[in-house]
Design an enzyme around this catalytic site. Structure first.
Site, PDB file in Angstrom:
ATOM      1  N   HIS A 154      11.772 -10.680  -3.809  1.00 37.11           N
ATOM      2  CA  HIS A 154      12.400 -11.831  -3.158  1.00 37.11           C
ATOM      3  C   HIS A 154      13.888 -11.566  -2.919  1.00 37.11           C
ATOM      4  CE1 HIS A 154      13.257 -16.448  -3.282  1.00 37.11           C
ATOM      5  NE2 HIS A 154      13.407 -15.936  -2.091  1.00 37.11           N
ATOM      6  N   ARG A 192       7.374 -15.178   6.901  1.00 39.37           N
ATOM      7  CA  ARG A 192       6.743 -15.010   5.582  1.00 39.37           C
ATOM      8  C   ARG A 192       6.638 -16.373   4.910  1.00 39.37           C
ATOM      9  NH1 ARG A 192      10.794 -10.957   5.984  1.00 39.37           N
ATOM     10  NH2 ARG A 192       9.974  -8.822   6.050  1.00 39.37           N
ATOM     11  N   ARG A 195       2.607 -16.081   9.146  1.00 39.29           N
ATOM     12  CA  ARG A 195       1.576 -15.411   8.352  1.00 39.29           C
ATOM     13  C   ARG A 195       1.131 -16.343   7.234  1.00 39.29           C
ATOM     14  NH1 ARG A 195       3.417  -9.968   5.505  1.00 39.29           N
ATOM     15  NH2 ARG A 195       4.590 -11.441   4.225  1.00 39.29           N
ATOM     16  N   GLU A 209      -3.079  -3.644   8.285  1.00 37.93           N
ATOM     17  CA  GLU A 209      -2.278  -2.994   7.244  1.00 37.93           C
ATOM     18  C   GLU A 209      -3.144  -2.292   6.206  1.00 37.93           C
ATOM     19  OE1 GLU A 209       0.045  -6.071   5.359  1.00 37.93           O
ATOM     20  OE2 GLU A 209      -1.515  -7.559   5.703  1.00 37.93           O
ATOM     21  N   ASN A 215       4.469  -1.122   6.859  1.00 32.77           N
ATOM     22  CA  ASN A 215       4.869  -0.780   5.490  1.00 32.77           C
ATOM     23  C   ASN A 215       3.649  -0.568   4.596  1.00 32.77           C
ATOM     24  OD1 ASN A 215       7.398  -1.222   6.496  1.00 32.77           O
ATOM     25  ND2 ASN A 215       7.779  -3.101   5.367  1.00 32.77           N
ATOM     26  N   ASP A 216       2.781  -1.575   4.539  1.00 36.37           N
ATOM     27  CA  ASP A 216       1.585  -1.446   3.703  1.00 36.37           C
ATOM     28  C   ASP A 216       0.632  -0.396   4.260  1.00 36.37           C
ATOM     29  OD1 ASP A 216       2.030  -3.027   1.517  1.00 36.37           O
ATOM     30  OD2 ASP A 216       1.189  -4.834   2.405  1.00 36.37           O
ATOM     31  N   ARG A 273       5.613   2.876  -2.527  1.00 36.71           N
ATOM     32  CA  ARG A 273       7.008   3.141  -2.174  1.00 36.71           C
ATOM     33  C   ARG A 273       7.981   2.457  -3.117  1.00 36.71           C
ATOM     34  NH1 ARG A 273       9.126  -0.415   2.385  1.00 36.71           N
ATOM     35  NH2 ARG A 273       8.090  -2.391   2.115  1.00 36.71           N
ATOM     36  N   CYS A 289       5.387  -5.124  12.855  1.00 40.96           N
ATOM     37  CA  CYS A 289       6.439  -5.848  12.140  1.00 40.96           C
ATOM     38  C   CYS A 289       6.863  -5.161  10.846  1.00 40.96           C
ATOM     39  CB  CYS A 289       5.998  -7.287  11.841  1.00 40.96           C
ATOM     40  SG  CYS A 289       4.455  -7.409  10.922  1.00 40.96           S
TER      41      CYS A 289
END
Length: 759
Positions: free
Chosen positions: A365, A472, A508, A606, A629-630, A640, A677
């Site tokens: 966060h 998000r 999302r 993802e 990313n995922d 990562r 994204c």
């Protein structure tokens, strides 16, 4: 043997400093293996030699004085080979070098094993005996195991030893030290360390010097009196149910708390200029160091009592500590074991230039918040002795996840030049903010923003965002102490939709699990990234999913710029279930009289399984969006957020690029738009390849919008398509990125490349 190994690792891990850790190693290994000699040599990067740091069996006067180059002696031989060397007659070996200072001429057998941490040889652990014999397989295996177990502990001890007082005992300024973490938010920051520690945690108490010794000692005596009163009250409350032995335990506590025993020792440290909390930690640590190393089980158990007393005293010290009238330095790097959003309010925002967190990941966060605020941040600095960085001169490199303490003038100058270049680039990019994002041959590319906080909106719109590619929704869930109600969610979503209307906002659905837990809904799993997360959670809790969908639809009434996106999709069955619940929510709201247009619904690609079902998924939804990313970490089997393997993570890996190309082709074959994204979209080098692949929109963090726009406005589509064709023939991520770098230099985009590491 396993019990002995655990004991050694435990004792070394709890050592107060590097010399104590080394002394424990040589003593315990010698006793366990019953050898005549045990020595440890550490590699000194400055002198490029292995230095004898501790020994039992050799001449103790040789400690710190004997050193060997990598090409010298059996110790250097072990370091070069990076594997054990086991000899029955060491003096007969061609690499043997006799060192008269050590007194080792009478020892014949030799076993040396390298101490390796993350591919770096830290040193060599050696045992020797007078008898001519080859150490057996079990002994060799034990020493190898000890070395492997202790490598990380020693690495941490070495790191801790690198950050001491600004000057050592001889008045010499200490050398620069560097610590590696995980990049949380890009950028460069130079300033002073400002450490925030959690309450009543002795391990997190930072070092701090004071001048008002009398006041600090008075605070301590008052805290001791308060703890004595607590212990007496507890003893009296429990007196009826306690036997004589148990009551004696409380008497022992009270004796320890006497001003002439524990109090006198702590006051002695305060008299030397150490603040009360730091003096308490020093004394308690010394007691624990002694008690945890004795063989007597009863005395070892008393260590827990001492630790408890220390925490009780600390809690009163922290409560009694008068509020400091802080003279904040002009540039603050905020440091804590685990940074929280609330901690950002501890220092003036105009002076906050960087964030460092020992715990946490790039998806934490605080990292999300830092990227939104444009504050360079490093996460996951597990080997950082953060409590000793108060007031320390620091350089934070958010591009490479590196923190540098006591930087040399040359390194500081290097980073100040990078800061100037960043500012010059920002000024130039600001002039292009209102220009369209289109290539030299007129191909337009919508640039969207990733967001999760209401405070992001102003910056996003000011940077020229043309919509939201990823909102998000878990962020509002994370900052509450319970699930937000449907009405609360609707108000939050309405604010977001209104801020960007008429531009589209892609929301999302709740994506928790993995490294994103809710404090009131914890998910504890052995392998969370392959566990209960994303759509899996919300389909198992339809009441949560329905409330969120209803809130989104309510919020969109009259605006009609909502898009709904489903995360972590791995099969068409999950999409079908989610769409069924969506239809139910629509019916319920329309029965209540809520009027809205049906929003487009999409899925996130993802998970590798989704890559191979793109066309089947596209038939069920209106759009696709790639979470690079995922997808990258799943394709490469690299977490990562794990500093041990984070260097293996790269979205420029050929396999990732092949997957991204396959997704675009599959989506377009079904006439569906596809956006991306992940962080790759916000990297100008990555954006060029995504343009060539045919992605319909790129979504990124707001600070990256201007850089990506600059890159896309200076190329022709045919140029980047040729670039893509070239890189798809390459074998490694390093080759791909180097090829893209050369291209960017050739077309004048080199200012947009991430800065190089310091010299």
């Amino acid at each position: 043997m396993l019990d002995k190994l655990r004991r050694i690792v435990q004792e070394v891990s709890s050592a107060r400093d590097l010399p104590s850790a080394l002394a424990t190693i040589v003593m315990q290994v010698q006793d366990t293996m019953q050898t005549d000699v045990c020595s440890v040599y550490l590699f000194n990067a400055e002198t490029h030699k292995y230095v004898l740091m501790d020994t039992r069996g050799l001449n103790p006067e040789a400690i710190g004085r004997v050193s060997l180059a990598p090409s010298e002696g059996l110790v250097g031989y072990v370091g070069q080979r990076e594997e054990p060397v086991n000899l029955e007659e060491a003096p007969a070996h061609p690499r043997y070098r006799y060192l008269a200072e050590t007194g080792e001429e009478k020892y014949h057998s030799f076993l040396g094993v390298p101490i390796i941490h993350q591919r770096r040889v830290l040193g060599v652990l050696v045992v020797q005996q007078q008898a001519k014999r080859r150490f057996d397989e079990g002994e060799e295996a034990f020493l190898v195991t000890v070395s492997a177990q202790l490598a990380g502990v020693l690495a941490h001890a070495l790191a801790t030893g690198a950050v001491q007082d600004p000057q050592d005992h001889q008045g010499q300024v200490l050398k620069q030290a560097s610590f590696q973490g995980i990049a949380g938010a890009t950028g460069i920051a130079l300033g002073e360390g400002w450490v925030i520690t959690p309450p009543a945690d002795l391990n997190s108490v930072s070092a701090k010097q004071i001048t008002d010794i009398a006041s600090e000692q008075a605070l301590l005596l008052q805290a001791l009196a308060s703890v004595r009163a607590d212990i007496q009250r507890i003893s009296q409350t429990l007196e009826q149910g306690l036997g004589q032995q148990e009551r004696l335990l409380f008497d022992g506590y009270l004796q320890m708390l006497d001003d002439e025993i524990l109090g006198a020792e702590i006051c002695s440290h305060i008299a030397q200029g150490e603040w009360a909390q730091g003096a308490l930690r020093s004394v308690i640590d010394a007691y624990l160091y002694q008690l945890e190393r004795v063989d007597d089980a009863y005395l070892r158990e008393r260590a827990a009592d001492i630790r408890d007393l220390g925490r009780r005293i600390l809690s009163y010290l922290q409560a009694q500590q008068p509020p400091e009238v802080c003279e904040y330095p002009p540039a603050i790097l905020l440091i804590s074991e685990e940074l929280t959003p609330a901690m950002l309010g501890e220092v003036p925002r105009e002076r906050l230039v960087g964030l460092v967190s020992v715990q946490g990941s790039s998806n934490s966060h605080i990292a999300i918040l830092a990227r939104a605020m444009g504050i360079p941040t490093i996460m996951g600095m597990t080997n950082l002795p953060y409590t000793r960085l108060q007031g320390r001169s620091l350089v934070l490199d958010g591009y490479h996840g590196k923190l540098i303490t006591n930087p040399t003038p040359e390194v500081e100058h290097h980073y100040r030049q990078l800061l100037k270049q960043e500012q010059m680039l920002a000024d130039g990019l600001a002039a292009e903010r209102d220009l369209p994002c289109e290539t030299l041959d007129g191909i337009q590319v919508p640039l969207w923003v990733n967001t999760g906080l209401g405070g992001d909106n102003g910056q996003s719109l000011a940077q020229g965002a043309q919509g939201v590619g990823l909102y998000r929704t878990e962020v509002p869930f994370m900052i509450q102490e319970r699930f937000p109600s449907e009405q609360e969610q609707a108000r939050i979503y309405r604010t977001q939709l209104e801020a960007f209307a008429p531009q589209q906002v892609t929301m999302r659905t709740l994506d928790i699990g993995g490294d994103k837990d809710l404090p009131y809904f914890p998910i504890e799993e052995a392998n969370p990234f392959l566990g209960w997360r994303g759509i899996r959670v919300t389909l198992d809790h339809p009441e949560v999913f329905l409330a969120q969908i209803r809130a989104m639809l309510r919020a969109s009434e009259g605006l009609e710029n909502l898009r709904i996106m489903l995360p972590m999709i791995a099969s068409t069955h999950e999409v079908d279930e989610a769409l069924s619940l969506l239809q139910r929510a629509k019916r319920e709201l329309r029965q209540e009289g809520v009027r809205f247009q049906d929003p487009p619904v999409g899925v996130m690609i993802e998970v590798p399984a989704a890559v191979f079902q793109v066309e089947a998924l596209a038939q069920r939804v209106h759009f696709l969006s790639v979470g690079s990313n995922d997808l990258t970490q799943y394709l490469l089997a690299v977490d990562r957020n794990n500093s041990r393997v984070a260097h293996l993570y790269s979205a420029f890996h050929p396999s990732v690029l092949q997957a991204l190309q396959r997704i675009v082709r599959g989506a377009h074959a079904r006439q569906r738009s596809v956006s991306i994204c992940g962080e790759l979209a916000g990297d100008p080098a990555g954006a060029l390849l995504l343009l060539a692949m045919g992605y319909d929109a790129l979504s990124m963090n707001a600070p990256n919008l201007a850089k990506v726009k600059r890159a896309l406005r200076q190329v022709h589509l045919a140029q980047v398509q040729a670039l893509l064709a070239d890189v798809l023939t390459l074998d490694t991520a390093q080759q791909v990125y180097a090829h893209v770098e050369r291209f960017m230099h050739d077309v004048g985009l080199n200012p947009l490349l991430r800065p190089s590491a310091p010299p």
